[in-house]
Design an enzyme around this catalytic site. Structure first.
Site, PDB file in Angstrom:
ATOM      1  CG  ASN A  96     -29.598   0.221   0.033  1.00  0.00           C
ATOM      2  OD1 ASN A  96     -28.635   0.052   0.779  1.00  0.00           O
ATOM      3  ND2 ASN A  96     -30.849   0.135   0.440  1.00  0.00           N
ATOM      4  CG  HIS A 153     -29.189   3.312   4.722  1.00  0.00           C
ATOM      5  ND1 HIS A 153     -28.176   2.665   4.063  1.00  0.00           N
ATOM      6  CD2 HIS A 153     -30.336   2.674   4.386  1.00  0.00           C
ATOM      7  CE1 HIS A 153     -28.687   1.670   3.351  1.00  0.00           C
ATOM      8  NE2 HIS A 153     -29.997   1.655   3.528  1.00  0.00           N
ATOM      9  CB  CYS A 175     -30.165  -0.544   5.899  1.00  0.00           C
ATOM     10  SG  CYS A 175     -30.548  -1.362   4.346  1.00  0.00           S
TER      11      CYS A 175
HETATM   12  N1  COA Z   1     -38.354  -1.226 -13.441  1.00  0.00           N
HETATM   13  C1  COA Z   1     -39.545  -0.953 -14.006  1.00  0.00           C
HETATM   14  N2  COA Z   1     -40.715  -1.153 -13.382  1.00  0.00           N
HETATM   15  C2  COA Z   1     -40.664  -1.655 -12.120  1.00  0.00           C
HETATM   16  C3  COA Z   1     -39.457  -1.950 -11.484  1.00  0.00           C
HETATM   17  C4  COA Z   1     -38.268  -1.724 -12.197  1.00  0.00           C
HETATM   18  N3  COA Z   1     -37.048  -1.964 -11.686  1.00  0.00           N
HETATM   19  N4  COA Z   1     -39.717  -2.411 -10.244  1.00  0.00           N
HETATM   20  C5  COA Z   1     -41.052  -2.415 -10.117  1.00  0.00           C
HETATM   21  N5  COA Z   1     -41.637  -1.955 -11.238  1.00  0.00           N
HETATM   22  C6  COA Z   1     -43.055  -1.774 -11.512  1.00  0.00           C
HETATM   23  C7  COA Z   1     -43.922  -2.689 -10.693  1.00  0.00           C
HETATM   24  O1  COA Z   1     -44.045  -3.947 -11.300  1.00  0.00           O
HETATM   25  C8  COA Z   1     -45.202  -1.925 -10.652  1.00  0.00           C
HETATM   26  O2  COA Z   1     -45.894  -2.130 -11.860  1.00  0.00           O
HETATM   27  P1  COA Z   1     -47.512  -2.272 -11.864  1.00  0.00           P
HETATM   28  O3  COA Z   1     -48.016  -0.966 -11.346  1.00  0.00           O
HETATM   29  O4  COA Z   1     -47.800  -2.520 -13.295  1.00  0.00           O
HETATM   30  O5  COA Z   1     -47.804  -3.427 -10.967  1.00  0.00           O
HETATM   31  C9  COA Z   1     -44.778  -0.464 -10.605  1.00  0.00           C
HETATM   32  O6  COA Z   1     -43.432  -0.452 -11.140  1.00  0.00           O
HETATM   33  C10 COA Z   1     -44.771   0.132  -9.241  1.00  0.00           C
HETATM   34  O7  COA Z   1     -44.090  -0.759  -8.341  1.00  0.00           O
HETATM   35  P2  COA Z   1     -43.883  -0.402  -6.845  1.00  0.00           P
HETATM   36  O8  COA Z   1     -43.152  -1.516  -6.186  1.00  0.00           O
HETATM   37  O9  COA Z   1     -45.189   0.010  -6.270  1.00  0.00           O
HETATM   38  O10 COA Z   1     -42.924   0.847  -6.992  1.00  0.00           O
HETATM   39  P3  COA Z   1     -42.577   1.968  -5.935  1.00  0.00           P
HETATM   40  O11 COA Z   1     -43.021   3.260  -6.435  1.00  0.00           O
HETATM   41  O12 COA Z   1     -42.971   1.585  -4.560  1.00  0.00           O
HETATM   42  O13 COA Z   1     -40.991   1.985  -5.972  1.00  0.00           O
HETATM   43  C11 COA Z   1     -39.153   1.207  -4.642  1.00  0.00           C
HETATM   44  C12 COA Z   1     -40.271   0.843  -5.595  1.00  0.00           C
HETATM   45  C13 COA Z   1     -38.486  -0.064  -4.198  1.00  0.00           C
HETATM   46  C14 COA Z   1     -38.159   2.087  -5.385  1.00  0.00           C
HETATM   47  C15 COA Z   1     -39.678   2.000  -3.424  1.00  0.00           C
HETATM   48  O14 COA Z   1     -40.806   1.359  -2.898  1.00  0.00           O
HETATM   49  C16 COA Z   1     -38.671   2.174  -2.334  1.00  0.00           C
HETATM   50  O15 COA Z   1     -37.663   2.843  -2.505  1.00  0.00           O
HETATM   51  N6  COA Z   1     -38.924   1.629  -1.148  1.00  0.00           N
HETATM   52  C17 COA Z   1     -38.068   1.817   0.011  1.00  0.00           C
HETATM   53  C18 COA Z   1     -36.753   1.168  -0.101  1.00  0.00           C
HETATM   54  C19 COA Z   1     -36.016   1.412   1.185  1.00  0.00           C
HETATM   55  O16 COA Z   1     -36.101   2.426   1.789  1.00  0.00           O
HETATM   56  N7  COA Z   1     -35.272   0.488   1.656  1.00  0.00           N
HETATM   57  C20 COA Z   1     -34.675   0.771   2.938  1.00  0.00           C
HETATM   58  C21 COA Z   1     -33.927  -0.213   3.500  1.00  0.00           C
HETATM   59  S1  COA Z   1     -32.985  -1.142   2.387  1.00  0.00           S
END
Ligand code: COA
Length: 336
Positions: A293, A263, A115
């Site tokens: 992304n 980004h 990224c």
């Molecule tokens: N649809 C529905 N549910 C989903 C899902 C999806 N696409 N992806 C994950 N879940 C569920 C998980 O299974 C979890 O369920 P549970 O609580 O029953 O176990 C719940 O949603 C929460 O998952 P989690 O991974 O903790 O979600 P989050 O709030 O952290 O959001 C991201 C996930 C990836 C959106 C977030 O963490 C994020 O944006 N991270 C940073 C990404 C980033 O900055 N990247 C930078 C460089 S590339």
């Protein structure tokens, strides 16, 4: 010493739009979850067989950037190509651009900083121009994620986020040291390398002959892995730090920013930064809603769109900032 300035910008995205509802037909997810957590409404995915590759998308973006720079392709002195999704394991796409643009046998460098790849690429190009070694450098960021994502419910935490596309910039020599790229700031913290990674195919894991013999369809190491919350927490800290570092190096403050192009990792991260720095909506450019992304392509696509929409004008202070796998992060401070 010279400065470098951006003289041409272009982007290309595949025509196939994939909405959140489209994804919910193949994996257990839904539009509300994706929009609430990431801000993403749709992204582009290359359709298999329609000819788009990481290189070809990069070439299409590059042609637009070169034309807008007013240069001829043979005026380009060097190619920098950033991607995490190259066409081949080797050689990298830089040389394929030299071939496909049919330009002289100039040097071509491949950047592997995910990224942050475009920001690293801009920094490299800037140093070559500053030193006087090159006059015009083409920097490309391009990604074809969709062919490599786990499009099952197992991969939903990652696969809903990423999209395909390419962006490019031409950097050219600027004699006026108060204009163009004022400074670039790069960082890495390999301690967290595996928190956002694609472990295979890699020579660190095992012999290629073992991989072929095993042919294990359940081997998750062939899909990207992301410890989402850990990445999120690091991203907001590093984005803030590196923007402040860049501004500080130029005796500037957030109040001087005309346009921040972060980004496009997650709309919530951009909103956090906007709030922290007290920026208005017209001082931060986001398009993650449309493209997801696109990793190394996200900043050049966003920068091109912002410029096309007249949101960046001569004399503006433009800040680029990235964070991603590595971890790597960086910023670029530009007097447009
Ligand atoms: N649809 C529905 N549910 C989903 C899902 C999806 N696409 N992806 C994950 N879940 C569920 C998980 O299974 C979890 O369920 P549970 O609580 O029953 O176990 C719940 O949603 C929460 O998952 P989690 O991974 O903790 O979600 P989050 O709030 O952290 O959001 C991201 C996930 C990836 C959106 C977030 O963490 C994020 O944006 N991270 C940073 C990404 C980033 O900055 N990247 C930078 C460089 S590339």
């Amino acid at each position: 010493m010279y400065n470098s300035k951006i003289t041409g910008l272009g982007y290309y995205v595949p025509k196939n739009v994939v909405t959140n509802d489209d994804l919910s037909k193949v994996i257990e997810t839904n539009d509300a979850w994706i929009q609430e957590r990431t801000g993403i409404q749709e992204r582009r995915h290359v359709i298999k067989g329609d000819g788009d590759t990481t290189t070809s998308m990069g070439v299409k973006a590059a042609k637009i950037a070169i034309e807008r720079s007013g240069l001829h392709k043979d005026d380009i002195d060097f190619i920098v190509f950033a991607t995490l999704s190259p066409d081949y394991y080797f050689p990298g796409p830089g040389v394929l651009v030299q071939r496909d643009l049919d330009i002289k046998t100039i040097g071509a460098l491949d950047i592997r900083n995910q990224c942050s790849g475009f920001v690293y690429g801009i920094s490299v190009a800037d140093q070559y121009i500053k030193s006087g070694m090159y006059k015009n450098v083409l920097v490309i960021g391009s990604e074809l994620h969709s062919h490599g994502l786990d499009m099952t419910t197992r991969g939903r935490g990652v696969s809903v986020i990423f999209g395909d596309g390419a962006g490019a910039a031409v950097l050219s020599r600027e004699e006026d040291n108060t204009k163009g790229i004022l400074s670039t700031h790069l960082h890495s913290e390999g301690q967290h390398a595996e928190e956002l990674s694609l472990i295979a195919p890699g020579m660190g894991k095992r012999w290629v002959t073992d991989i072929i013999a095993d042919n294990d369809p359940n081997d998750e190491s062939y899909f990207p892995y992301m410890n989402g919350q850990f990445v999120f927490k690091n991203a907001v800290v590093r984005f803030s730090e590196v923007i402040m570092e860049g501004l500080g190096a130029n005796n500037l403050t957030p109040a001087n920013i005309n346009m921040l192009v972060p980004h496009q990792a997650n709309l919530r991260i951009s909103q956090f930064i906007q709030k922290k720095f007290g920026l208005q909506d017209d001082q931060v450019f986001n398009n993650i809603m449309k493209y997801g992304n696109t990793t190394a392509a996200s900043i050049p696509i966003a920068l091109t769109e912002a410029w096309e929409q007249g949101k960046i004008k001569e004399g503006d202070l433009v800040v680029l900032a990235a964070f991603g796998s590595g971890f790597t992060w960086g910023s670029v401070i530009i007097k447009w």
